[in-house]
Structures are given as structure tokens and as C-alpha cells.
Write a protein that holds these residues in place. Structure first.
Motif, PDB file in Angstrom:
ATOM      1  N   ALA A  94       0.830  -1.197   0.000  1.00 19.68           N
ATOM      2  CA  ALA A  94       0.000   0.000   0.000  1.00 19.68           C
ATOM      3  C   ALA A  94       0.869   1.254   0.000  1.00 19.68           C
ATOM      4  CB  ALA A  94      -0.930  -0.016   1.215  1.00 19.68           C
ATOM      5  N   VAL A  95       1.843   1.306   0.911  1.00 18.64           N
ATOM      6  CA  VAL A  95       2.789   2.411   0.973  1.00 18.64           C
ATOM      7  C   VAL A  95       4.177   1.816   0.838  1.00 18.64           C
ATOM      8  CG1 VAL A  95       3.715   4.295   2.350  1.00 18.64           C
ATOM      9  CG2 VAL A  95       1.262   3.802   2.406  1.00 18.64           C
ATOM     10  N   ASP A  96       4.898   2.210  -0.199  1.00 16.97           N
ATOM     11  CA  ASP A  96       6.230   1.665  -0.466  1.00 16.97           C
ATOM     12  C   ASP A  96       7.263   2.776  -0.292  1.00 16.97           C
ATOM     13  OD1 ASP A  96       8.447   0.315  -1.244  1.00 16.97           O
ATOM     14  OD2 ASP A  96       7.796  -0.070  -3.313  1.00 16.97           O
ATOM     15  N   LEU A  97       8.079   2.629   0.762  1.00 18.69           N
ATOM     16  CA  LEU A  97       9.160   3.587   1.033  1.00 18.69           C
ATOM     17  C   LEU A  97      10.504   2.861   1.085  1.00 18.69           C
ATOM     18  CD1 LEU A  97       7.421   5.668   3.861  1.00 18.69           C
ATOM     19  CD2 LEU A  97       7.800   6.384   1.495  1.00 18.69           C
ATOM     20  N   THR A  98      10.621   1.783   0.340  1.00 19.54           N
ATOM     21  CA  THR A  98      11.839   0.990   0.367  1.00 19.54           C
ATOM     22  C   THR A  98      13.044   1.826  -0.068  1.00 19.54           C
ATOM     23  OG1 THR A  98      10.553  -0.983  -0.176  1.00 19.54           O
ATOM     24  CG2 THR A  98      12.930  -1.094  -0.505  1.00 19.54           C
ATOM     25  N   ASP A  99      14.100   1.789   0.742  1.00 19.25           N
ATOM     26  CA  ASP A  99      15.374   2.480   0.455  1.00 19.25           C
ATOM     27  C   ASP A  99      15.218   3.988   0.343  1.00 19.25           C
ATOM     28  OD1 ASP A  99      17.102   0.173   0.339  1.00 19.25           O
ATOM     29  OD2 ASP A  99      16.119  -0.320  -1.551  1.00 19.25           O
ATOM     30  N   ALA A 100      14.133   4.536   0.848  1.00 19.99           N
ATOM     31  CA  ALA A 100      13.962   5.985   0.819  1.00 19.99           C
ATOM     32  C   ALA A 100      14.793   6.643   1.912  1.00 19.99           C
ATOM     33  CB  ALA A 100      12.482   6.343   0.976  1.00 19.99           C
ATOM     34  N   TRP A 101      14.938   7.972   1.793  1.00 23.45           N
ATOM     35  CA  TRP A 101      15.686   8.746   2.794  1.00 23.45           C
ATOM     36  C   TRP A 101      14.890  10.005   3.112  1.00 23.45           C
ATOM     37  CZ3 TRP A 101      17.662  13.761   2.651  1.00 23.45           C
ATOM     38  CH2 TRP A 101      18.500  14.104   3.726  1.00 23.45           C
ATOM     39  N   ALA A 102      14.782  10.288   4.418  1.00 17.06           N
ATOM     40  CA  ALA A 102      14.081  11.492   4.870  1.00 17.06           C
ATOM     41  C   ALA A 102      15.002  12.273   5.799  1.00 17.06           C
ATOM     42  CB  ALA A 102      12.781  11.138   5.579  1.00 17.06           C
ATOM     43  N   GLY A 103      15.239  13.527   5.439  1.00 21.49           N
ATOM     44  CA  GLY A 103      16.079  14.362   6.295  1.00 21.49           C
ATOM     45  C   GLY A 103      15.363  14.852   7.527  1.00 21.49           C
TER      46      GLY A 103
ATOM     47  N   ARG B 114      14.946  -0.776   4.908  1.00 22.38           N
ATOM     48  CA  ARG B 114      16.152   0.035   4.732  1.00 22.38           C
ATOM     49  C   ARG B 114      15.849   1.528   4.606  1.00 22.38           C
ATOM     50  NH1 ARG B 114      16.211  -4.293   1.774  1.00 22.38           N
ATOM     51  NH2 ARG B 114      15.634  -3.150  -0.113  1.00 22.38           N
ATOM     52  N   LEU B 115      14.686   1.927   5.088  1.00 23.78           N
ATOM     53  CA  LEU B 115      14.358   3.353   5.142  1.00 23.78           C
ATOM     54  C   LEU B 115      15.279   4.047   6.143  1.00 23.78           C
ATOM     55  CD1 LEU B 115      12.461   5.843   4.689  1.00 23.78           C
ATOM     56  CD2 LEU B 115      11.061   4.922   6.556  1.00 23.78           C
ATOM     57  N   ALA B 116      15.787   5.215   5.761  1.00 25.23           N
ATOM     58  CA  ALA B 116      16.650   5.999   6.643  1.00 25.23           C
ATOM     59  C   ALA B 116      15.954   7.317   6.976  1.00 25.23           C
ATOM     60  CB  ALA B 116      18.002   6.269   5.988  1.00 25.23           C
ATOM     61  N   VAL B 117      15.767   7.555   8.262  1.00 22.78           N
ATOM     62  CA  VAL B 117      15.071   8.758   8.730  1.00 22.78           C
ATOM     63  C   VAL B 117      15.983   9.469   9.715  1.00 22.78           C
ATOM     64  CG1 VAL B 117      13.029   9.658   9.894  1.00 22.78           C
ATOM     65  CG2 VAL B 117      12.830   7.649   8.441  1.00 22.78           C
ATOM     66  N   THR B 118      16.336  10.703   9.406  1.00 20.69           N
ATOM     67  CA  THR B 118      17.212  11.451  10.304  1.00 20.69           C
ATOM     68  C   THR B 118      16.501  11.788  11.608  1.00 20.69           C
ATOM     69  OG1 THR B 118      18.328  12.404   8.393  1.00 20.69           O
ATOM     70  CG2 THR B 118      18.655  13.495  10.515  1.00 20.69           C
ATOM     71  N   GLY B 119      15.236  12.045  11.546  1.00 21.30           N
ATOM     72  CA  GLY B 119      14.469  12.371  12.745  1.00 21.30           C
ATOM     73  C   GLY B 119      13.804  11.147  13.342  1.00 21.30           C
TER      74      GLY B 119
ATOM     75  N   GLY C 246      12.354  -3.741   8.113  1.00 24.05           N
ATOM     76  CA  GLY C 246      13.655  -4.364   8.258  1.00 24.05           C
ATOM     77  C   GLY C 246      14.771  -3.439   7.792  1.00 24.05           C
ATOM     78  N   GLY C 247      15.832  -3.327   8.624  1.00 28.53           N
ATOM     79  CA  GLY C 247      16.941  -2.460   8.279  1.00 28.53           C
ATOM     80  C   GLY C 247      16.657  -0.985   8.440  1.00 28.53           C
ATOM     81  N   LEU C 248      15.547  -0.619   9.079  1.00 23.98           N
ATOM     82  CA  LEU C 248      15.215   0.785   9.327  1.00 23.98           C
ATOM     83  C   LEU C 248      16.314   1.468  10.121  1.00 23.98           C
ATOM     84  CD1 LEU C 248      13.032   3.131   9.484  1.00 23.98           C
ATOM     85  CD2 LEU C 248      12.337   2.078  11.638  1.00 23.98           C
ATOM     86  N   ARG C 249      16.586   2.733   9.788  1.00 25.66           N
ATOM     87  CA  ARG C 249      17.533   3.550  10.542  1.00 25.66           C
ATOM     88  C   ARG C 249      16.849   4.852  10.918  1.00 25.66           C
ATOM     89  NH1 ARG C 249      19.564  -0.668   9.948  1.00 25.66           N
ATOM     90  NH2 ARG C 249      21.727  -1.198   9.462  1.00 25.66           N
ATOM     91  N   THR C 250      16.725   5.110  12.213  1.00 29.55           N
ATOM     92  CA  THR C 250      16.143   6.375  12.674  1.00 29.55           C
ATOM     93  C   THR C 250      17.103   7.054  13.638  1.00 29.55           C
ATOM     94  OG1 THR C 250      15.001   5.551  14.648  1.00 29.55           O
ATOM     95  CG2 THR C 250      13.881   5.289  12.548  1.00 29.55           C
ATOM     96  N   GLY C 251      17.153   8.352  13.573  1.00 31.91           N
ATOM     97  CA  GLY C 251      17.962   9.096  14.527  1.00 31.91           C
ATOM     98  C   GLY C 251      17.229   9.401  15.809  1.00 31.91           C
TER      99      GLY C 251
END
Length: 602
Positions: free
Chosen positions: A116-125, A147-152, A168-173
Motif C-alpha cells: 500500500a505504501v512503499d518507502l523501500t530504500d527511501a531517505w528522509a532528512g 532500509r528506510l533511513a530517517v534522520t528524525g 527491516g533495516g530501518l535507521r532512525t535518529g
């Protein structure tokens, strides 16, 4: 980033707007307007913004889309959908320098869509905000953000999901906040890194099948705390190798997976406390090799419906830097209907079972297994042990506090090589009472537990009671020997009574002195009578024979008593030299384990 600067004028409320026209508007807005906003529009056709580069915030408010917007590989200043209805969102590999927001949106994917919502390998500052949205894809991923990367932070408060959530592989600050969320599918956090707290307060996870894994969190790393107050999970939680830099709090949680491992966190690590208090758990909690820098607290929790021949709580080889608390809390006893094992675990401070209710209905028939475990203090005051035995073999502690209910376990207690330095409760393991409880607890006679109790009493300054325990040890040994000999058992019992009455098996030397004085007095009387009437006919030499026999029996009893006492002393010295002591890890100011010694199971 704020969404309130000047905006481009949008079409009238609920007007139809072709996707091509929206694309033209997006590309033609002047540089003086930082926000491109479309309001109250019905967007027809496929909105294709793939690889679009836009130095403005793109915002849709109360819009309805016929086709999923396609923003794959786009480069945007910001992206927001507010109160919109979408058949999906494709934003894989997108780069958004600000926030990605889906606020109060309804996203319903078709059967042929991947998600439904695909944010694979996306990056958000900035942050990812999904607050109040509803995502539906019953046969697939409602949210795919591997593998979504979110700075916030990731905010998913009150998110309603029908389908799977892949992070899976999510990165959040910052934090990952799913408080109040409802997820009717598998939540995957495998290999994710959360820089802040993981918040699952009052969340509801599960899709109706308790035997399936619902939370996959293997190798999850959390930089802050895990707060899951009143979390409800229908299904299995797998968190092998999880690491939490703060505390884990799950008070009042409901975990349901009858006949399965409801929570598995083998080799996991928590720097602070693990608190699973007043929880209702159906299934097995498996924490083998788990490390906690603080307390592990399951007080007031109820564990039921474990798999056949499995424990309700498995803490084998765990390392606890604080207390292990399996106590009653708020009038709710800790209960486990398939037993608890802390085999080989090391607890730096206290292991407390005050008010616990232990039971075991299936093999291995052990209600509480602490074999090979170490703890600074064992507080074993369970309210009831309904069935099963208690295994304390090779366990070590410095201070033992045990209730009569422990020693009255229906299947006895395993006490082989159980060592403790002191006894803290004067009314349960003291003198005759302690010896009687030990005898009742053991299936057959073993001298070791009596020697250990006597040594602990001596350490506590109870020398007289220590002697009483050792005397009772020999009494029970002779009784066991007499039961084995059958035909000649009465001889052994007679010899035991003679030793107990004359010398107390070597621990009542005053009785031997009194018997000797009586014997000497009787001898003097007989000799005096013979001297006064040397030629008078009498009863012959029977007084001399009686006195001689009494002297022989007294000498034999004294010799046996001395032998018993010397043997006990040699055994005690051998035990002190052969055993390095409890081997407990020293307690440090931070509550961590240092210099710990691992005790292997034989």
C-alpha cells in the motif's frame, strides 16, 4: 519542517483534476513559493513524478486519487498527504530533505500491488509521520519501508494497519513511536536501528493466528528505552540478539501464543532493567543467555499454556546485574504452570520468589530449577508449590532465606552440592527444625545438605544448633541403614539409640562424662560392698560383669562419637578447600557484571 509558508492556489473543493495537470502545476510553480499545495481535489489518472527534482514542499490536502502516486527516485524538499484517500503510494528510493507525512489518510491497495505504501530504500532528512492513518493490504505489505533511513523520528501513533509492516533495516535518529497503533499483520524490525526510544504503549498487534510470528525483531538495536505499557500481542515475538541501551518496560502486557514460544529473546541484552510486571502470558518466555545490567522483574505476572515439556520461563545461562524478582505484586502472585528455570544463571544481587505460585503439569516435572545458578541471596518464600520438585543442585549463594513451603514441595528438593554461606531466617532452617525439613525434602539420605547447613549455622554463630544438625545427620543415616538391612535393622537402631543417648553421636560430650561418673560411682559402691562382707554369700560376680559391659559399651560409644566428629571435621575442611565458594560476580556501582565466573552444567 513547518508547513505554513505561502502556498500556490489550488482548485476548488472536490474538483476533478487530471494527473497530467497536477504534474504541470508542480513543475511550473515559481521559485518564490516554497510550498506546492493541492486541496480538495479528485486526481484522475496516474500521477507520475518519478525522478522529479523539486526544491519545494509538495502537499496534498483532502484529495482523492484514482491511481497510486508514483514518486520513485524523486528528490523533494518535503512530502505531505493530509486526510487523503489513496490506492497506494510508491516512493521507493525517494529522497526527501524534510518530512514525509501521511496524516489521517486512508490507503487501500489492490490485490496486485506489492504494498500500500512503499518507502523501500527511501531517505528522509526530517521525520516520517503516519499518525492517525489507515493502511490496508490484507494479502501483502500495507507498509513496506525496508532500509528506510530517517534522520528524525518515526511517528505512527494511532496507526491502523491491515496487512504486514516491513521495517527491516530501518535507521532512525530519533524515536519510533507506535503508541496506540493497531497492526493486523506481521511487524518486521529485523536488523533495525532506532536511535531513540521504541514506544508501543497500548499498541495491538496480531491477525488472529496465535501460532504465527507477529513481531520479527532479531538483531534490533534501540538507543534508548523500550516502553510497551499494556501492549497486546496475539502471536509470537521473536527478538533474538536484540540490544537495548536503556530499559525495557512492559507492565500489564498481554502476550498470547498458546503452545508456542510467545517471547523469544535468546542472547539479548538490556543495559537497564527488564520489567514485565502484572502481565498475562500464554506460552513460553524464552530468554536463554539474556543479559540485563539491572533488574529482571516479572512480579505479578501469570504464565500459562506453555508447549509440552517446555518451561513457562526459561532464563538459562542469563546474566542479571541486579535482582531477579518473581514475586507477588499488588495482590497478584507470580505464577507459572509449567515451571521456571534459571539453570546456570548468574544474579548479582537477589533472587526473590516471595509469594510466587509454582506448578508443573508435564515433564520435566521441575517447578523451579536453579541448578548451577549463582546469586548473592536466595529468597525462596513461594506461597505454594502445587506439583513438581525444586532443583537446587550445584547452586551457589551467600545468603539463604527459605520458607517451609519450599521444603514441603510435593516431589522433594534436589540439594546435591547446593552451597550457601549463611541462613538469614531463624525459624525455618535452625537446629532440629532444619534437619527435619531437609530429611523430608530429600528422597534418600544424603550427608552433604546437613554438612552445608551446619557450616552456614557456624558462620552465623549458631554453634550449638550446628552440632544438633550434625547429630541428626547421623541419626537419620542409621535409620536409613536400618531400613535397608531389614532383618538386622533392630540391631542398627539399638546401636544408634545407644550412641544418641550416651554421647549424642560425638556432639554431646557432657553425656559421656555423666555416664562415666555414674559408672565410677557404681563401681565404687560394688567394691565397697564386697570389702565389707568378703565371705558373705551373694549374687556372685554379676555386678562386676554388668559394670564391665557398661564400660565396654561406653568406650565403644565414645570411640564411635569421636570418629563421627573427626570425619565430619575432615569433610568440612575438604569442602572448604575443594570449593572456591559461591563464585559470585562482584557488585559494582553501575549494576553491571564484572569478573563473572561461568559454572558449567555437568
Amino acid at each position: 519542517m513547518p508547513f505554513e509558508p505561502g502556498t500556490a492556489a489550488g482548485p476548488a473543493a472536490r474538483s476533478e483534476l487530471a494527473a497530467g495537470e497536477v504534474r504541470c502545476r508542480v513543475r511550473s510553480i515559481g521559485a518564490d513559493l516554497p510550498v506546492v499545495e493541492i486541496r480538495d481535489a479528485h486526481v484522475t489518472g496516474a500521477l507520475d513524478l518519478r525522478a522529479c527534482r523539486l526544491s519545494r514542499l509538495l502537499r496534498f490536502t483532502r484529495c482523492r486519487f484514482d491511481e497510486p502516486p508514483d514518486l520513485r527516485d524523486a528528490d523533494l524538499l518535503g512530502l505531505a498527504f493530509e486526510e487523503c484517500s489513496l490506492p497506494g503510494l510508491r516512493a521507493g528510493n525517494a529522497r526527501v530533505r524534510g518530512d514525509i507525512r501521511l496524516l489521517g489518510c486512508e490507503v487501500t491497495a489492490g490485490d496486485a500491488d506489492d504494498g500500500a505504501v512503499d518507502l523501500t530504500d527511501a531517505w528522509a532528512g526530517g521525520s516520517l509521520v503516519l499518525t492517525g492513518s489507515r493502511l490496508q493490504h490484507p494479502d501483502g505489505h500495507a507498509l513496506r519501508a525496508d532500509r528506510l533511513a530517517v534522520t528524525g523520528s518515526v511517528s505512527a501513533q494511532r496507526l491502523d494497519v491491515v496487512g504486514e509492516v516491513g521495517l527491516g533495516g530501518l535507521r532512525t535518529g530519533g524515536d519510533l513511536d507506535a503508541s496506540g497503533a493497531r497492526i493486523g499483520g506481521t511487524l518486521s524490525l529485523t536488523g533495525a536501528h532506532v536511535g531513540g526510544d521504541l514506544l508501543l504503549r497500548r499498541a495491538r498487534l496480531g491477525k488472529g493466528s496465535p501460532g504465527e510470528p507477529i513481531v520479527e525483531a532479531c538483531r534490533l538495536r534501540v538507543g534508548g528505552d523500550v516502553d510497551a505499557q499494556r501492549l497486546a500481542v496475539l502471536g509470537q515475538v521473536r527478538a533474538t540478539g536484540v540490544y537495548v541501551a536503556g530499559e525495557v518496560r512492559l507492565p500489564g502486557a498481554i502476550l498470547v501464543a498458546p503452545g508456542h514460544d510467545v517471547l523469544s529473546a535468546a542472547r539479548g541484552s538490556v543495559s537497564g532493567d527488564l520489567r514485565l510486571t502484572c502481565a498475562r502470558i500464554a506460552g513460553t518466555v524464552r530468554l536463554p543467555g539474556f543479559t540485563a545490567g539491572g533488574d529482571v522483574d516479572l512480579s505479578g505476572s501469570r504464565l500459562t499454556d506453555a508447549p509440552y515439556a517446555h518451561w513457562s520461563l526459561d532464563l538459562r545461562s542469563a546474566r542479571v546485574g541486579g535482582d531477579l524478582l518473581l514475586m507477588a505484586r499488588d495482590d497478584r502472585p507470580f505464577s507459572a504452570d509449567s515451571g521456571v528455570t534459571i539453570d546456570g544463571a548468574a544474579v548479582s544481587r537477589r533472587t526473590d520468589l516471595t509469594g510466587a505460585m509454582l506448578d508443573v503439569g508435564t515433564a520435566p516435572w521441575v517447578a523451579f530449577d536453579a541448578g548451577g545458578g549463582t546469586s548473592a541471596e536466595f529468597v525462596l518464600w513461594p506461597a505454594e508449590i502445587r506439583t513438581g520438585t525444586v532443583d537446587l543442585r550445584r547452586a551457589r549463594c551467600r545468603l539463604l532465606s527459605a520458607a517451609p513451603t519450599l521444603w514441603h514441595a510435593t516431589a522433594g528438593i534436589g540439594l546435591l552440592d547446593f552451597r550457601y554461606d549463611m541462613v538469614s531466617v531463624p525459624d525455618t532452617l535452625r537446629g532440629d527444625e532444619g534437619a527435619d525439613l531437609l530429611r523430608r525434602a530429600m528422597a534418600f539420605h544424603q550427608p552433604g545438605p546437613y554438612d552445608q547447613l551446619a557450616a552456614a549455622l557456624r558462620t552465623s554463630g549458631e554453634e550449638t544448633r550446628a552440632r544438633t544438625v550434625l547429630a541428626r545427620k547421623h541419626q537419620y543415616r542409621y535409620a536409613a541403614l536400618a531400613d535397608d538391612l531389614l532383618l538386622f535393622g533392630f540391631v542398627v537402631r539399638l546401636w544408634s539409640r545407644l550412641q544418641r543417648g550416651l554421647v549424642g553421636y560425638g556432639y554431646r560430650p557432657g553425656r559421656a562424662v555423666a555416664a562415666l561418673v555414674v559408672l565410677l560411682g557404681a563401681t565404687a559402691v560394688v567394691l565397697a560392698g564386697a570389702a565389707q562382707a568378703p565371705g558373705r554369700p551373694g549374687l556372685g560376680d554379676w555386678p562386676g560383669l554388668v559394670l564391665g559391659c557398661a564400660a565396654v559399651l561406653l568406650s565403644a560409644s565414645v570411640t564411635a562419637g569421636v570418629a563421627h566428629r573427626l570425619a565430619d571435621r575432615r569433610r568440612a575442611q575438604a569442602g572448604r578447600l575443594g570449593s572456591p565458594g559461591p563464585g559470585l560476580p562482584p557488585r559494582t556501582g553501575s549494576g553491571t557484571l564484572e569478573g563473572e565466573r561461568v559454572i558449567e552444567r555437568s
